[in-house]
Design a protein around this motif. Sequence first.
Motif, PDB file in Angstrom:
ATOM      1  N   LEU B  56       0.811  -1.292  -0.164  1.00 24.43           N
ATOM      2  CA  LEU B  56      -0.117  -0.181   0.041  1.00 24.43           C
ATOM      3  C   LEU B  56       0.977   1.154   0.107  1.00 24.43           C
ATOM      4  O   LEU B  56       0.576   2.221  -0.763  1.00 24.43           O
ATOM      5  N   ARG B  57       1.761   1.399   0.893  1.00 24.39           N
ATOM      6  CA  ARG B  57       2.751   2.444   0.897  1.00 24.39           C
ATOM      7  C   ARG B  57       3.521   2.689  -0.288  1.00 24.39           C
ATOM      8  O   ARG B  57       3.775   3.899  -1.029  1.00 24.39           O
ATOM      9  N   VAL B  58       3.875   1.552  -1.026  1.00 17.51           N
ATOM     10  CA  VAL B  58       4.793   1.650  -2.268  1.00 17.51           C
ATOM     11  C   VAL B  58       4.020   2.214  -3.381  1.00 17.51           C
ATOM     12  O   VAL B  58       4.171   2.978  -4.256  1.00 17.51           O
ATOM     13  N   ALA B  59       2.652   1.479  -3.347  1.00 16.82           N
ATOM     14  CA  ALA B  59       1.706   1.973  -4.582  1.00 16.82           C
ATOM     15  C   ALA B  59       1.088   3.286  -4.331  1.00 16.82           C
ATOM     16  O   ALA B  59       0.976   4.014  -5.267  1.00 16.82           O
ATOM     17  N   SER B  60       0.996   3.854  -3.183  1.00 16.05           N
ATOM     18  CA  SER B  60       0.805   5.164  -2.979  1.00 16.05           C
ATOM     19  C   SER B  60       1.753   6.241  -3.218  1.00 16.05           C
ATOM     20  O   SER B  60       1.453   7.163  -4.224  1.00 16.05           O
ATOM     21  N   ALA B  61       3.012   5.878  -2.956  1.00  9.19           N
ATOM     22  CA  ALA B  61       4.101   6.864  -3.255  1.00  9.19           C
ATOM     23  C   ALA B  61       4.179   6.736  -4.887  1.00  9.19           C
ATOM     24  O   ALA B  61       4.472   7.775  -5.473  1.00  9.19           O
ATOM     25  N   ALA B  62       4.166   5.480  -5.396  1.00  9.23           N
ATOM     26  CA  ALA B  62       4.449   5.313  -6.829  1.00  9.23           C
ATOM     27  C   ALA B  62       3.290   5.902  -7.808  1.00  9.23           C
ATOM     28  O   ALA B  62       3.704   6.747  -8.710  1.00  9.23           O
ATOM     29  N   ILE B  63       2.013   5.979  -7.122  1.00  9.61           N
ATOM     30  CA  ILE B  63       0.865   6.554  -7.940  1.00  9.61           C
ATOM     31  C   ILE B  63       1.154   8.181  -8.022  1.00  9.61           C
ATOM     32  O   ILE B  63       0.704   8.904  -8.996  1.00  9.61           O
ATOM     33  N   VAL B  64       1.547   8.598  -6.781  1.00  8.53           N
ATOM     34  CA  VAL B  64       1.741  10.239  -6.791  1.00  8.53           C
ATOM     35  C   VAL B  64       3.088  10.489  -7.842  1.00  8.53           C
ATOM     36  O   VAL B  64       2.752  11.478  -8.554  1.00  8.53           O
ATOM     37  N   ILE B  65       4.129   9.700  -7.786  1.00  9.42           N
ATOM     38  CA  ILE B  65       5.053  10.182  -8.690  1.00  9.42           C
ATOM     39  C   ILE B  65       4.658   9.819 -10.202  1.00  9.42           C
ATOM     40  O   ILE B  65       4.629  10.904 -10.866  1.00  9.42           O
TER      41      ILE B  65
END
Lengths: 239, 261
Positions: B56-65
């Motif tokens: 969840l953390r990785v996907a959240s940061a990745a989708i922002v970038i």
Amino acid sequence: MTAALELAVARQIGEFNLDVAFTVESGMSVLFGPSGAGKSLTLALIAGLIRPDSGTITINGHVVTDCSRRTYVSTQKRRVGMVFQDGLLLPHRSVIDNVALAVRQTRGRRARRAVARSWLERVGAEGLADRRPGSLSGGQRQRVALARGLAGDPALILLDEPLSALDAEVRRELRELIRGVIISSSVPAVLVTHDAEEAEELGDVIIGYNHGRVTGARVVDRPVCPGPASGAPESTGRA
Amino acid sequence: MEREPKAAPALDKRKRAVVISVVVLVGFGLGFGAAHLLARYIAYWDIVSGPFFLSLRVASAAIVIAGVTGVASGYMLAKGHFPGRDVLETVGSLPIILPPTVIGYYLLEVLSPGTQVGGFLTRVTGHVFVYNVWGCIIAAAVAAYPFCLRAARSAIAGVDPALEQAARTMGLPNWRVALQVTLPLARRGTAAGLTIGCARALGEYGATLMIGGDINGRTRTMSLAILDSFTTPERDTMLLILVLMAIIAMTGVGLLGRSRS
């Protein structure tokens, strides 16, 4: 007196060649001619949406286009209001937000909405403030578009066949409104139409167009002209 | 729920009784199944919770970038006329075309502290970008980027330019036309791209394995943990969880589609 608009431009698009020159002083000037004569193209050149190949355009004494000096003032800085044939209201914003977006003279959302509301009242559309453009009739859309065009305190307002998509009854109603609002707001206007009756009823000056050329200009004889210039507008057209 | 009363008059009493019986039986079955699954899942929670929340953390940061860069470059591609436009679009779409492991290999070559670019990045930022959560985020962002880019580009290109011109005649500077007119009008297509990008980031496997490693407690995302679980005794539980997740995902997609139509 400084002319509201001085224009002498040429523009080639495909095989069509526009080469026109005229001056607008005050009141409503109508560019009248058949479809494809170059009337709407002229408005786009005045608004800065298209660049001419050669010539100059001066609005209220400020040179906004001078091809020889490569001067092209952006559309945003020309202080020109525009009413399009189909209104072109932003579909994702409410009516009042459409108008408020055009208000340039005040800062702050509340102040801009207050100005917008007063313009909506002037065009008889105050009851539409919270509606979305998609739910409006053609006549209502054009009322809002007129308010939006004038809300930015423009030096010149351009009306590109604003009534052509409406039925006869609404057109008659809106003609009176447009003429009344333009006169009371003291903003010089250039209106494009191919409807002779509309040109006669709305124009103080009618500038004839055909095949990309000005064919002549005449002042419309009106018994009473309550315009701010308190006299016949001094627009001239020359081929 | 709202559709049932409309369908009910069409059914006679007998058919309605059969339908109710089937629904009750299926409901009981699902209820027992869910309870059983929950009991086993709670026991299994310690194993899956780490990868789950890391994903969840990785996907959240990745989708922002990926969202910010994808929408910005989609805008440039839709509106700009500059040399190398086609090259940018092709390069931006590479993560869709190339196998994820190949993308992972490229990223490893670029980001590894042992390479020139990676060494430079490490010196400038003071961070290492491989075999840690940064590696997972970069891999997921790269995987999601083309979906954001392509959806944003076509949605922005589909906005009526006349509306943008109308906004310019209102005195709006170009950046406000972009933020207040173009992007809001392109929001549906862009949001669809971000949704797919987010799903892609959540499911990223190959590149994450290459530059994140599969370090338990540090870089083991849900996708990696799923594969790992198939070599453990919890395989059956994981299978049930995955089936349940697939049903939830399909229901969600179905509901989204219905609300949009």
